[in-house]
Design a protein around this motif. Structure first.
Motif, PDB file in Angstrom:
ATOM      1  N   ILE A  99       0.868  -1.187   0.000  1.00  0.00           N
ATOM      2  CA  ILE A  99       0.000   0.000   0.000  1.00  0.00           C
ATOM      3  C   ILE A  99       0.905   1.237   0.000  1.00  0.00           C
ATOM      4  O   ILE A  99       1.717   1.433   0.914  1.00  0.00           O
ATOM      5  N   VAL A 100       0.735   2.062  -1.032  1.00  0.00           N
ATOM      6  CA  VAL A 100       1.505   3.306  -1.171  1.00  0.00           C
ATOM      7  C   VAL A 100       0.821   4.377  -0.318  1.00  0.00           C
ATOM      8  O   VAL A 100      -0.401   4.361  -0.169  1.00  0.00           O
ATOM      9  N   SER A 101       1.621   5.280   0.249  1.00  0.00           N
ATOM     10  CA  SER A 101       1.036   6.301   1.143  1.00  0.00           C
ATOM     11  C   SER A 101       1.729   7.644   0.936  1.00  0.00           C
ATOM     12  O   SER A 101       2.842   7.693   0.412  1.00  0.00           O
ATOM     13  N   PRO A 102       1.081   8.725   1.375  1.00  0.00           N
ATOM     14  CA  PRO A 102       1.774  10.018   1.348  1.00  0.00           C
ATOM     15  C   PRO A 102       2.737  10.136   2.535  1.00  0.00           C
ATOM     16  O   PRO A 102       2.525  10.925   3.449  1.00  0.00           O
ATOM     17  N   GLY A 103       3.775   9.314   2.544  1.00  0.00           N
ATOM     18  CA  GLY A 103       4.787   9.351   3.607  1.00  0.00           C
ATOM     19  C   GLY A 103       4.657   8.156   4.539  1.00  0.00           C
ATOM     20  O   GLY A 103       3.551   7.669   4.828  1.00  0.00           O
ATOM     21  N   ALA A 104       5.810   7.696   5.043  1.00  0.00           N
ATOM     22  CA  ALA A 104       5.812   6.555   5.970  1.00  0.00           C
ATOM     23  C   ALA A 104       5.045   6.874   7.247  1.00  0.00           C
ATOM     24  O   ALA A 104       4.508   5.977   7.896  1.00  0.00           O
ATOM     25  N   VAL A 235       7.548  -1.107   7.109  1.00  0.00           N
ATOM     26  CA  VAL A 235       7.337   0.320   6.822  1.00  0.00           C
ATOM     27  C   VAL A 235       8.603   0.845   6.172  1.00  0.00           C
ATOM     28  O   VAL A 235       9.709   0.613   6.672  1.00  0.00           O
ATOM     29  N   ASP A 236       8.439   1.521   5.050  1.00  0.00           N
ATOM     30  CA  ASP A 236       9.614   2.093   4.368  1.00  0.00           C
ATOM     31  C   ASP A 236       9.124   3.306   3.569  1.00  0.00           C
ATOM     32  O   ASP A 236       7.925   3.582   3.508  1.00  0.00           O
ATOM     33  N   GLY A 237      10.052   4.040   2.970  1.00  0.00           N
ATOM     34  CA  GLY A 237       9.640   5.222   2.224  1.00  0.00           C
ATOM     35  C   GLY A 237      10.802   5.864   1.503  1.00  0.00           C
ATOM     36  O   GLY A 237      11.929   5.368   1.554  1.00  0.00           O
ATOM     37  N   PHE A 238      10.491   6.967   0.861  1.00  0.00           N
ATOM     38  CA  PHE A 238      11.435   7.621  -0.041  1.00  0.00           C
ATOM     39  C   PHE A 238      12.097   8.855   0.578  1.00  0.00           C
ATOM     40  O   PHE A 238      13.061   9.383   0.028  1.00  0.00           O
ATOM     41  N   SER A 239      11.560   9.331   1.724  1.00  0.00           N
ATOM     42  CA  SER A 239      12.009  10.609   2.290  1.00  0.00           C
ATOM     43  C   SER A 239      13.498  10.643   2.559  1.00  0.00           C
ATOM     44  O   SER A 239      14.179  11.620   2.243  1.00  0.00           O
ATOM     45  N   LYS A 240      14.005   9.589   3.182  1.00  0.00           N
ATOM     46  CA  LYS A 240      15.371   9.641   3.691  1.00  0.00           C
ATOM     47  C   LYS A 240      16.376   9.213   2.622  1.00  0.00           C
ATOM     48  O   LYS A 240      17.357   9.899   2.387  1.00  0.00           O
ATOM     49  N   ALA A 241      16.133   8.072   1.966  1.00  0.00           N
ATOM     50  CA  ALA A 241      17.131   7.546   1.022  1.00  0.00           C
ATOM     51  C   ALA A 241      17.254   8.417  -0.220  1.00  0.00           C
ATOM     52  O   ALA A 241      18.356   8.604  -0.734  1.00  0.00           O
ATOM     53  N   TRP A 242      16.131   8.957  -0.719  1.00  0.00           N
ATOM     54  CA  TRP A 242      16.172   9.737  -1.962  1.00  0.00           C
ATOM     55  C   TRP A 242      16.013  11.244  -1.702  1.00  0.00           C
ATOM     56  O   TRP A 242      15.752  11.992  -2.633  1.00  0.00           O
ATOM     57  N   ALA A 243      16.136  11.643  -0.439  1.00  0.00           N
ATOM     58  CA  ALA A 243      15.977  13.068  -0.085  1.00  0.00           C
ATOM     59  C   ALA A 243      14.673  13.610  -0.665  1.00  0.00           C
ATOM     60  O   ALA A 243      14.651  14.583  -1.414  1.00  0.00           O
ATOM     61  N   MET A 244      13.568  12.952  -0.319  1.00  0.00           N
ATOM     62  CA  MET A 244      12.266  13.315  -0.898  1.00  0.00           C
ATOM     63  C   MET A 244      11.244  13.668   0.184  1.00  0.00           C
ATOM     64  O   MET A 244      10.038  13.434   0.014  1.00  0.00           O
ATOM     65  N   GLY A 246       9.723  16.307   1.165  1.00  0.00           N
ATOM     66  CA  GLY A 246       8.583  17.158   0.811  1.00  0.00           C
ATOM     67  C   GLY A 246       7.675  16.582  -0.266  1.00  0.00           C
ATOM     68  O   GLY A 246       6.591  17.120  -0.512  1.00  0.00           O
ATOM     69  N   TRP A 247       8.092  15.513  -0.915  1.00  0.00           N
ATOM     70  CA  TRP A 247       7.230  14.914  -1.938  1.00  0.00           C
ATOM     71  C   TRP A 247       6.090  14.145  -1.285  1.00  0.00           C
ATOM     72  O   TRP A 247       5.037  14.010  -1.858  1.00  0.00           O
ATOM     73  N   ARG A 248       6.357  13.584  -0.096  1.00  0.00           N
ATOM     74  CA  ARG A 248       5.441  12.737   0.667  1.00  0.00           C
ATOM     75  C   ARG A 248       5.170  11.436  -0.076  1.00  0.00           C
ATOM     76  O   ARG A 248       4.210  11.313  -0.853  1.00  0.00           O
ATOM     77  N   LEU A 249       6.035  10.467   0.158  1.00  0.00           N
ATOM     78  CA  LEU A 249       5.867   9.159  -0.484  1.00  0.00           C
ATOM     79  C   LEU A 249       6.469   8.066   0.407  1.00  0.00           C
ATOM     80  O   LEU A 249       7.656   8.095   0.742  1.00  0.00           O
ATOM     81  N   GLY A 250       5.618   7.138   0.795  1.00  0.00           N
ATOM     82  CA  GLY A 250       6.063   6.004   1.610  1.00  0.00           C
ATOM     83  C   GLY A 250       5.261   4.775   1.226  1.00  0.00           C
ATOM     84  O   GLY A 250       4.428   4.818   0.318  1.00  0.00           O
ATOM     85  N   PHE A 251       5.526   3.682   1.915  1.00  0.00           N
ATOM     86  CA  PHE A 251       4.734   2.477   1.647  1.00  0.00           C
ATOM     87  C   PHE A 251       4.796   1.516   2.824  1.00  0.00           C
ATOM     88  O   PHE A 251       5.701   1.581   3.666  1.00  0.00           O
ATOM     89  N   GLY A 252       3.798   0.632   2.857  1.00  0.00           N
ATOM     90  CA  GLY A 252       3.786  -0.473   3.816  1.00  0.00           C
ATOM     91  C   GLY A 252       3.644  -1.763   3.034  1.00  0.00           C
ATOM     92  O   GLY A 252       3.036  -1.789   1.959  1.00  0.00           O
ATOM     93  N   VAL A 253       4.228  -2.836   3.572  1.00  0.00           N
ATOM     94  CA  VAL A 253       4.079  -4.162   2.964  1.00  0.00           C
ATOM     95  C   VAL A 253       3.477  -5.064   4.039  1.00  0.00           C
ATOM     96  O   VAL A 253       3.997  -5.123   5.164  1.00  0.00           O
ATOM     97  N   TYR A 254       2.376  -5.744   3.677  1.00  0.00           N
ATOM     98  CA  TYR A 254       1.535  -6.416   4.673  1.00  0.00           C
ATOM     99  C   TYR A 254       1.080  -7.790   4.184  1.00  0.00           C
ATOM    100  O   TYR A 254       0.948  -8.006   2.971  1.00  0.00           O
TER     101      TYR A 254
END
Ligand SMILES: Cc1ncc(COP(=O)(O)O)c(C=O)c1O
Length: 394
Positions: A99-104, A235-244, A246-254
């Protein structure tokens, strides 16, 4: 506008805050008065988002990809995330688990809302990222703290962890590499935690958002342990690894049924994550990975500068953390009240840092400093702190 007579929901009293945003606001006030502040309080990379990711987002807007998507996220991104999970954790999942989310942070909140009933207990590290405790109490569940120990490089004592589990425990939250300490769970730790989770039939939410920031050893993923994904949420996301950030993009795997529930909450709250942001996320995952590695290497260099500089300040004791981009020095020889000392360092030293106890009572006597800032600024911050702490009168 006047205050209204209408009371807020009782549940609002149970919602916490995040000291990073509170201190950032105060630092901005001081800047508005003309002061120069070095920001080591907020946990976001100072780098720009990699060019190829920005270009993908811009191209997506130009192609008019500006409409709603399915609440769970677009199929292409969910497939790319499934492939990334296979590549980084060795676990086979499908888009139906993602499930994709606007941030982790949204992933964390909606996952806890989907799973917890009032009275359920959730074991949380202390100190920890504040959102876990805040949302657990918001939904009426009970956070149970287990200390991370300075003497164990900010890892759990696995025996203490097991002793915290009761028949009411539904979930354990782990976060490695860890915010705020930079600590890392070893392979033995995660194997020990997995056997506890199996024995006591509890879910684990593994927040692995800093998995690309490991400096001394390869990342040991809890999610990647054989047999665990049926009882684990990644729980993982794009904020830290890709310096993103302010884009607001994360995801969960369940497991699929939990994914469906979180998807339903996503639909009822945000509808979906921005379409062009999801398109940019695909490029982050499948495109050139070198910018992520270059940022990690630069963080490693800065970590050395900051730890060395802090250890040279009388009264400060600082371990070398294995991951994330935080150090968590012990300042208790100078002042036990870490929040008071953090305020002093900001007001008198013009360096914004956070009191360790704002991440949980076990953070008392520590401060958190982010090294997501340039080497020059880190050196200047060290100079300012050394001078200010030299004048400190408890
Ligand atoms: C441990 C941890 N998890 C999750 C997040 C949330 O990240 P985002 O919502 O930007 O994806 C953060 C951000 O600071 C974090 O430190």
């Amino acid at each position: 506008m006047q205050q209204t007579m209408f009371p807020l929901a009782d549940s609002m009293r149970r919602l916490g805050t995040e000291s990073a945003f509170v201190v950032l606001a105060r630092a901005r006030e001081l800047e508005a008065q003309g002061r120069s502040i070095i920001h080591l309080e907020i946990g976001e990379p100072d780098f720009d988002t990699p060019e190829h990711v920005k270009e993908a987002g811009i191209a997506s807007i130009r192609a008019n990809r500006t409409h709603y998507t399915p609440a769970q996220g677009i199929a292409e991104l969910r497939d790319a995330i499934a492939a990334y999970v296979k590549r980084t954790r060795g676990i086979e999942v499908s888009r139906h688990n993602v499930i994709v989310s606007p941030g982790a942070k949204a992933t964390i909140a909606l996952t806890l809302m989907a799973l917890l009933n009032p009275g359920d207990e959730v074991v949380i590290p202390d100190p920890a990222y504040p959102a876990y405790r805040s949302i657990v109490t918001y939904v009426g569940a009970l956070p149970v703290s287990v200390p991370l120990l300075e003497s164990k490089a900010f890892r759990f004592d696995v025996g203490t962890l097991e002793a915290a589990i009761t028949p009411k425990t539904k979930m354990l939250v782990i976060n490695s590499p860890h915010n705020p300490t930079g600590g890392i769970l070893t392979r033995d730790d995660i194997a020990g935690i997995a056997s506890i989770a199996r024995k006591h039939e509890i879910l684990v939410m593994s927040d692995e958002i800093y998995n690309r920031h490991c400096y001394d050893a390869e990342f040991a993923s809890y999610y990647g342990l054989a047999g665990m994904p049926e009882r684990t949420i990644l729980v993982d996301g794009f904020s830290k690894a890709w310096a993103m950030t302010g884009w607001r993009l994360g995801f969960g795997v369940y497991p699929k049924n939990i994914a469906d529930a979180v998807g339903a909450l996503m639909l009822n709250t945000v509808s979906c994550t921005a379409t062009f942001v999801q398109d940019a996320g695909i490029d982050a995952l499948v495109g050139d990975d070198r910018p992520v590695q270059a940022m990690r290497d630069e963080f490693r260099r800065r970590r050395e500068v900051l730890v060395r500089g802090l250890c040279d300040i009388p009264g400060v004791k600082c371990q070398t953390p294995g991951g994330a981009f935080y150090v968590f020095p012990n300042v208790s020889a100078i002042e036990r009240d870490d929040v008071k000392l953090a305020n002093y360092i900001l007001e008198e030293g013009n360096v914004a840092v956070l009191g360790g106890s704002t991440f949980g009572p076990n953070g008392k006597g520590f401060i958190r400093m982010s090294y997501a800032n340039s080497e020059n600024n880190l050196r200047e911050a060290l100079k300012r702190m050394r001078a200010a702490l030299g004048r400190y009168k408890p």
